[in-house]
Design a protein around this motif. Structure first.
Motif, PDB file in Angstrom:
ATOM      1  N   ARG A 206       0.832  -1.213   0.000  1.00  0.00           N
ATOM      2  CA  ARG A 206       0.000   0.000   0.000  1.00  0.00           C
ATOM      3  C   ARG A 206       0.866   1.263   0.000  1.00  0.00           C
ATOM      4  O   ARG A 206       0.470   2.288  -0.552  1.00  0.00           O
TER       5      ARG A 206
ATOM      6  N   LYS B 209       1.849   1.755  -3.584  1.00  0.00           N
ATOM      7  CA  LYS B 209       0.737   2.256  -4.395  1.00  0.00           C
ATOM      8  C   LYS B 209       0.505   3.750  -4.209  1.00  0.00           C
ATOM      9  O   LYS B 209      -0.139   4.382  -5.042  1.00  0.00           O
ATOM     10  N   LYS B 210       1.014   4.298  -3.129  1.00  0.00           N
ATOM     11  CA  LYS B 210       0.903   5.744  -2.911  1.00  0.00           C
ATOM     12  C   LYS B 210       1.566   6.510  -4.046  1.00  0.00           C
ATOM     13  O   LYS B 210       1.123   7.597  -4.426  1.00  0.00           O
TER      14      LYS B 210
ATOM     15  N   SER C 116      -0.532   4.744  -9.100  1.00  0.00           N
ATOM     16  CA  SER C 116      -1.843   4.090  -9.159  1.00  0.00           C
ATOM     17  C   SER C 116      -1.814   2.901 -10.096  1.00  0.00           C
ATOM     18  O   SER C 116      -2.704   2.053 -10.077  1.00  0.00           O
TER      19      SER C 116
ATOM     20  N   SER D  26      -7.140  -4.447  -5.717  1.00  0.00           N
ATOM     21  CA  SER D  26      -8.043  -3.308  -5.515  1.00  0.00           C
ATOM     22  C   SER D  26      -7.654  -2.453  -4.306  1.00  0.00           C
ATOM     23  O   SER D  26      -8.293  -1.434  -4.049  1.00  0.00           O
ATOM     24  N   GLU D  27      -6.647  -2.866  -3.548  1.00  0.00           N
ATOM     25  CA  GLU D  27      -6.205  -2.083  -2.399  1.00  0.00           C
ATOM     26  C   GLU D  27      -5.748  -0.701  -2.850  1.00  0.00           C
ATOM     27  O   GLU D  27      -5.066  -0.564  -3.862  1.00  0.00           O
ATOM     28  N   ARG D  28      -6.128   0.299  -2.101  1.00  0.00           N
ATOM     29  CA  ARG D  28      -5.674   1.656  -2.419  1.00  0.00           C
ATOM     30  C   ARG D  28      -4.371   1.951  -1.686  1.00  0.00           C
ATOM     31  O   ARG D  28      -4.036   1.331  -0.679  1.00  0.00           O
TER      32      ARG D  28
ATOM     33  N   GLU E 213      -2.733   7.242   2.193  1.00  0.00           N
ATOM     34  CA  GLU E 213      -2.855   8.680   1.984  1.00  0.00           C
ATOM     35  C   GLU E 213      -2.225   9.485   3.118  1.00  0.00           C
ATOM     36  O   GLU E 213      -1.992  10.681   2.964  1.00  0.00           O
TER      37      GLU E 213
END
Length: 290
Positions: free
Chosen positions: A66, A69-70, A73, A86-88, A91
């Motif tokens: 994660r 992915k920051k 995208s 699908s993990e975001r 933030e």
């Protein structure tokens, strides 16, 4: 219904109060910020130990994924299931800290030094490497660092640094943490202080443009280390920004650095600075030479 004459006397005939007051405690220890440990370490090779290892490895992998992915995208591993893809991305550092703190608690509860020491070192390195990539958020940052400080200080002494309760796995001897591990922990702790200073300086630069944001951050700090001065609620409760943050930064890994400073002296100066970011330094014992 029994009469009062049926009640046995345990105080030489003196009447007992109906609601006896609890005996005063002679302990001056403060409650620990850590959860209660197991009374005995997990048996090596047992199902429970395997379960803990698998859980910690899985969560660390998720945190790293994660975090990656920051920055993109498009980060995606086709071999992973759809739920993982699908993990975001994270933030805020608050999200990172939540995941890491959960693992710290799990490892602490395990009461197993052979798992705690290497994994907690890895988590502390993860904090150092992740912190600069997010806007500085004082409350979750200092909460996590305070817990890590307490954990390391406890492992170094063999007893809970807050409550003084002996730790599981330290029954036969207290010196469970190796010299190499001590030097590495000291390097990680000192590097973390520098990282916090640098992260905070970035916030201060932004605060010059908007003082209201800095005021909100001051309120967040009130509940972390208790630095508010209640003697005059109408006065400025903090010193000037540079002095205030120097004081707070000095408390990062305060217990750990003090313990290791007393024991190691200047030994840590001979270590490669990259140890704090996860790199190993070859030595006779597989780590930094002392």
């Amino acid at each position: 219904m029994a009469s009062t004459s049926d009640i046995p006397s345990t105080a030489g005939g003196f009447m007992q109060p109906s609601l006896p007051s609890p005996a005063p405690s002679s302990s001056t220890a403060t409650p620990s910020i850590l959860p209660k440990q197991r009374s005995h370490p997990l048996r090596p090779g047992s199902t429970k130990e395997t379960t803990v290892i698998n859980h910690v490895d899985r969560v660390i992998l998720t945190i790293n994924r994660r975090h990656a992915k920051k920055f993109s995208s498009a980060y995606e591993d086709p071999s992973q299931p759809a739920s993982v893809q699908s993990e975001r991305g994270y933030e805020s550092f608050q999200e990172v800290a939540k995941g890491i703190e959960g693992l710290v608690d799990v490892l602490w509860v395990s009461g197993t030094p052979t798992l705690q020491i290497p994994y907690l070192i890895s988590l502390a390195v993860l904090v150092n490497s992740s912190l600069p990539d997010y806007p500085f958020n004082s409350k979750p940052t200092f909460r996590l660092l305070k817990k890590l400080d307490t954990v390391f200080a406890s492992l170094l002494t063999g007893e809970d640094a807050d409550s003084g309760v002996p730790l599981s796995g330290f029954e036969t001897h207290r010196n469970v943490v190796s010299m190499t591990e001590k030097v590495r922990i000291k390097s990680i702790a000192e590097t973390c202080r520098v990282t916090v200073v640098e992260a905070r300086e970035t916030v201060d630069e932004l605060a010059d443009e908007d003082e209201s944001d800095d005021d909100d951050d001051e309120l967040e700090m009130e509940g972390v280390y208790g630095t508010r001065d209640g003697s005059n609620s109408d006065s400025n409760v903090y010193a000037d920004a540079p002095g205030r943050w120097e004081m707070e930064t000095a408390r990062v890994y305060e217990k750990t650095i003090q313990l290791l400073g007393d024991e190691l002296g200047r030994a840590g100066e001979f270590c490669d600075e990259n140890m704090a970011m996860g790199d190993e330094v070859d030595g006779e014992d597989g780590g930094c030479q002392i």
